[in-house]
Design a protein around this motif. Structure first.
Motif, PDB file in Angstrom:
ATOM      1  N   ARG B  69       0.920  -1.395  -0.084  1.00  0.00           N
ATOM      2  CA  ARG B  69       0.167  -0.004   0.297  1.00  0.00           C
ATOM      3  C   ARG B  69       0.537   1.282  -0.154  1.00  0.00           C
ATOM      4  N   ILE B  70       2.168   1.154   0.476  1.00  0.00           N
ATOM      5  CA  ILE B  70       2.989   2.480   0.975  1.00  0.00           C
ATOM      6  C   ILE B  70       3.453   2.463  -1.082  1.00  0.00           C
ATOM      7  N   ALA B  71       4.116   1.630  -1.230  1.00  0.00           N
ATOM      8  CA  ALA B  71       4.914   1.704  -2.090  1.00  0.00           C
ATOM      9  C   ALA B  71       3.693   2.374  -3.565  1.00  0.00           C
ATOM     10  N   ASN B  72       2.323   2.249  -3.382  1.00  0.00           N
ATOM     11  CA  ASN B  72       0.863   2.480  -4.255  1.00  0.00           C
ATOM     12  C   ASN B  72       1.231   4.335  -4.019  1.00  0.00           C
ATOM     13  N   LEU B  73       1.376   4.954  -3.192  1.00  0.00           N
ATOM     14  CA  LEU B  73       1.212   6.186  -2.727  1.00  0.00           C
ATOM     15  C   LEU B  73       2.048   7.084  -3.203  1.00  0.00           C
ATOM     16  N   SER B  74       3.578   6.364  -2.562  1.00  0.00           N
ATOM     17  CA  SER B  74       5.080   6.851  -2.499  1.00  0.00           C
ATOM     18  C   SER B  74       5.354   7.430  -3.608  1.00  0.00           C
ATOM     19  N   ASP B  75       4.653   7.417  -4.695  1.00  0.00           N
ATOM     20  CA  ASP B  75       4.946   8.454  -5.922  1.00  0.00           C
ATOM     21  C   ASP B  75       3.455   9.216  -6.222  1.00  0.00           C
ATOM     22  N   GLN B  76       2.942   9.293  -5.541  1.00  0.00           N
ATOM     23  CA  GLN B  76       2.076  10.579  -5.216  1.00  0.00           C
ATOM     24  C   GLN B  76       2.079  12.096  -4.440  1.00  0.00           C
ATOM     25  N   LEU B  77       3.397  11.475  -3.625  1.00  0.00           N
ATOM     26  CA  LEU B  77       3.260  12.808  -3.099  1.00  0.00           C
ATOM     27  C   LEU B  77       3.849  14.542  -3.478  1.00  0.00           C
ATOM     28  N   LEU B  78       4.628  14.093  -4.849  1.00  0.00           N
ATOM     29  CA  LEU B  78       5.452  15.415  -5.071  1.00  0.00           C
ATOM     30  C   LEU B  78       3.922  16.422  -5.305  1.00  0.00           C
ATOM     31  N   GLU B  79       2.817  15.666  -6.118  1.00  0.00           N
ATOM     32  CA  GLU B  79       1.958  16.282  -6.843  1.00  0.00           C
ATOM     33  C   GLU B  79       1.309  17.503  -5.588  1.00  0.00           C
ATOM     34  N   GLY B  80       1.514  16.220  -4.184  1.00  0.00           N
ATOM     35  CA  GLY B  80       1.004  17.779  -3.662  1.00  0.00           C
ATOM     36  C   GLY B  80       1.814  18.623  -2.681  1.00  0.00           C
ATOM     37  N   PHE B  81       2.574  19.082  -3.554  1.00  0.00           N
ATOM     38  CA  PHE B  81       3.415  20.176  -2.942  1.00  0.00           C
ATOM     39  C   PHE B  81       3.103  21.256  -4.186  1.00  0.00           C
ATOM     40  N   THR B  82       2.313  21.925  -4.683  1.00  0.00           N
ATOM     41  CA  THR B  82       2.490  22.808  -5.846  1.00  0.00           C
ATOM     42  C   THR B  82       3.024  23.874  -5.374  1.00  0.00           C
ATOM     43  N   LYS B  83       2.686  24.570  -6.225  1.00  0.00           N
ATOM     44  CA  LYS B  83       3.514  26.286  -6.036  1.00  0.00           C
ATOM     45  C   LYS B  83       2.026  26.561  -5.474  1.00  0.00           C
ATOM     46  N   GLY B  84       3.327  27.688  -4.270  1.00  0.00           N
ATOM     47  CA  GLY B  84       2.066  28.333  -3.929  1.00  0.00           C
ATOM     48  C   GLY B  84       1.144  27.720  -2.332  1.00  0.00           C
ATOM     49  N   SER B  85       1.991  26.384  -2.502  1.00  0.00           N
ATOM     50  CA  SER B  85       1.506  25.413  -0.988  1.00  0.00           C
ATOM     51  C   SER B  85       2.094  25.675  -0.414  1.00  0.00           C
ATOM     52  N   ASP B  86       2.917  26.351  -0.035  1.00  0.00           N
ATOM     53  CA  ASP B  86       4.084  27.198   1.100  1.00  0.00           C
ATOM     54  C   ASP B  86       3.090  27.518   1.902  1.00  0.00           C
ATOM     55  N   LYS B  87       2.060  28.616   1.612  1.00  0.00           N
ATOM     56  CA  LYS B  87       0.619  29.114   2.183  1.00  0.00           C
ATOM     57  C   LYS B  87      -0.147  28.071   2.680  1.00  0.00           C
ATOM     58  N   GLY B  88      -0.802  28.454   3.959  1.00  0.00           N
ATOM     59  CA  GLY B  88      -1.593  27.793   4.908  1.00  0.00           C
ATOM     60  C   GLY B  88      -1.690  26.787   6.038  1.00  0.00           C
ATOM     61  N   LYS B  89      -2.684  26.325   6.261  1.00  0.00           N
ATOM     62  CA  LYS B  89      -2.157  24.857   7.307  1.00  0.00           C
ATOM     63  C   LYS B  89      -1.194  23.886   6.726  1.00  0.00           C
ATOM     64  N   THR B  90       0.167  24.642   7.033  1.00  0.00           N
ATOM     65  CA  THR B  90       0.785  23.617   6.718  1.00  0.00           C
ATOM     66  C   THR B  90       2.190  23.216   7.535  1.00  0.00           C
ATOM     67  N   GLU B  91       2.830  22.106   7.620  1.00  0.00           N
ATOM     68  CA  GLU B  91       3.974  21.950   8.377  1.00  0.00           C
ATOM     69  C   GLU B  91       5.357  22.151   7.568  1.00  0.00           C
ATOM     70  N   ALA B  92       4.836  22.065   6.254  1.00  0.00           N
ATOM     71  CA  ALA B  92       6.056  22.145   5.020  1.00  0.00           C
ATOM     72  C   ALA B  92       6.737  23.221   5.669  1.00  0.00           C
ATOM     73  N   LYS B  93       8.031  23.110   5.418  1.00  0.00           N
ATOM     74  CA  LYS B  93       8.933  24.936   4.919  1.00  0.00           C
ATOM     75  C   LYS B  93       9.076  25.289   3.596  1.00  0.00           C
ATOM     76  N   SER B  94       8.930  26.548   3.775  1.00  0.00           N
ATOM     77  CA  SER B  94       9.210  26.959   2.304  1.00  0.00           C
ATOM     78  C   SER B  94      10.528  26.654   1.671  1.00  0.00           C
ATOM     79  N   GLU B  95      11.356  26.362   2.632  1.00  0.00           N
ATOM     80  CA  GLU B  95      12.528  25.658   1.803  1.00  0.00           C
ATOM     81  C   GLU B  95      11.892  24.665   0.745  1.00  0.00           C
ATOM     82  N   ILE B  96      11.433  23.948   0.448  1.00  0.00           N
ATOM     83  CA  ILE B  96      11.177  23.246  -0.590  1.00  0.00           C
ATOM     84  C   ILE B  96      11.120  23.691  -1.385  1.00  0.00           C
ATOM     85  N   TRP B  97      10.356  24.659  -1.794  1.00  0.00           N
ATOM     86  CA  TRP B  97      10.261  25.356  -2.962  1.00  0.00           C
ATOM     87  C   TRP B  97      12.129  25.723  -3.669  1.00  0.00           C
TER      88      TRP B  97
END
Lengths: 150, 150
Positions: B69-97
């Motif tokens: 199940r994890i292997a079926n999901l792990s290639d979908q992660l990057l899609e969630g880090f769209t440009k502009g999605s560093d703002k909002g209720k997120t624990e993702a650091k802006s360093e990602i972009w």
């Protein structure tokens, strides 16, 4: 005698694994899990709907990709509806647990239709893709209509 | 000439499909999606960790199920880090972009290790399962340490 004891031990382990995955879970974790699952399914359902409705050009490879992802998730839904997880931040109606067999049957129907869609989508047949997509959407709706709060 | 125009049209459609899936998404939807994905991955990671740490008896079939199940999901992660999605209720650091290539490389490493785990887990070899699980956990940590807020 030994064989039956070994079988009993193996069976206990299996039960234990099931118990671990389902019943030791805190209700809030189960709720978060099933909502996460619905979100990921929805993320992949969106592009399919857009293609079926003609809001987006049909792309067979993209259709197959998103269908495959949904089929990989649709059999995980029931796990999220643990006993006691009708309380909390959830849109799930308590009728789910009162009508568990019906709910389970509807969830399994979704899984069946989703797995069929993933199979159909491999054949690059736009008309069949769209037809099967509608069956998946109907399976979603059948459950939401009865068991999801407005 | 016609062929090159057809190729250009096909390429435009592909780009369009990619654009649909990624860039037309509202930041909040992308954030909800990637958080949902992490939750579902975490739900399946938990039983693996418990088995690896000996908190729960090793069960090869269960190990293979959750790994798959994890292997079926792990290639979908990057899609969630769209440009502009560093703002909002997120624990993702802006360093990602700001360090997209490095982030992408780390996300792909997780996917590689997770898919290897799903392969290894088919063989019912507890020692190899545990060894490969640790590589997946390290790949998670490498990204979280650098790109996830405390």
């Amino acid at each position: 005698m030994l064989k039956s004891r070994l079988l009993a031990a193996a069976s206990a382990l299996t039960l234990c694994a099931l118990a671990f995955a389902h019943d030791n879970t805190k209700p809030d974790d189960a709720i978060e899990y099933r909502q996460g699952l619905m979100t990921v399914i929805g993320w992949n359902f969106g592009p399919l709907g857009a293609m079926v409705k003609g809001k987006h050009p049909f792309d067979a490879a993209d259709f197959a990709k998103h269908s495959g992802r949904i089929a990989n998730l649709s059999d995980q839904l029931l796990e999220g509806f643990t006993k006691g997880s009708d309380k909390g931040k959830t849109e799930a109606k308590s009728e789910i647990w009162a009508n568990w067999d019906d709910f389970q049957s509807k969830a399994k129907d979704l899984d069946t239709q989703a797995k069929l869609l993933a199979e159909v989508a491999k054949a690059n047949d736009e008309a069949r893709d769209k037809e099967q997509f509608k069956k998946v959407a109907e399976a979603c709706k059948a459950c939401h209509d009865k068991y999801k709060k407005d």
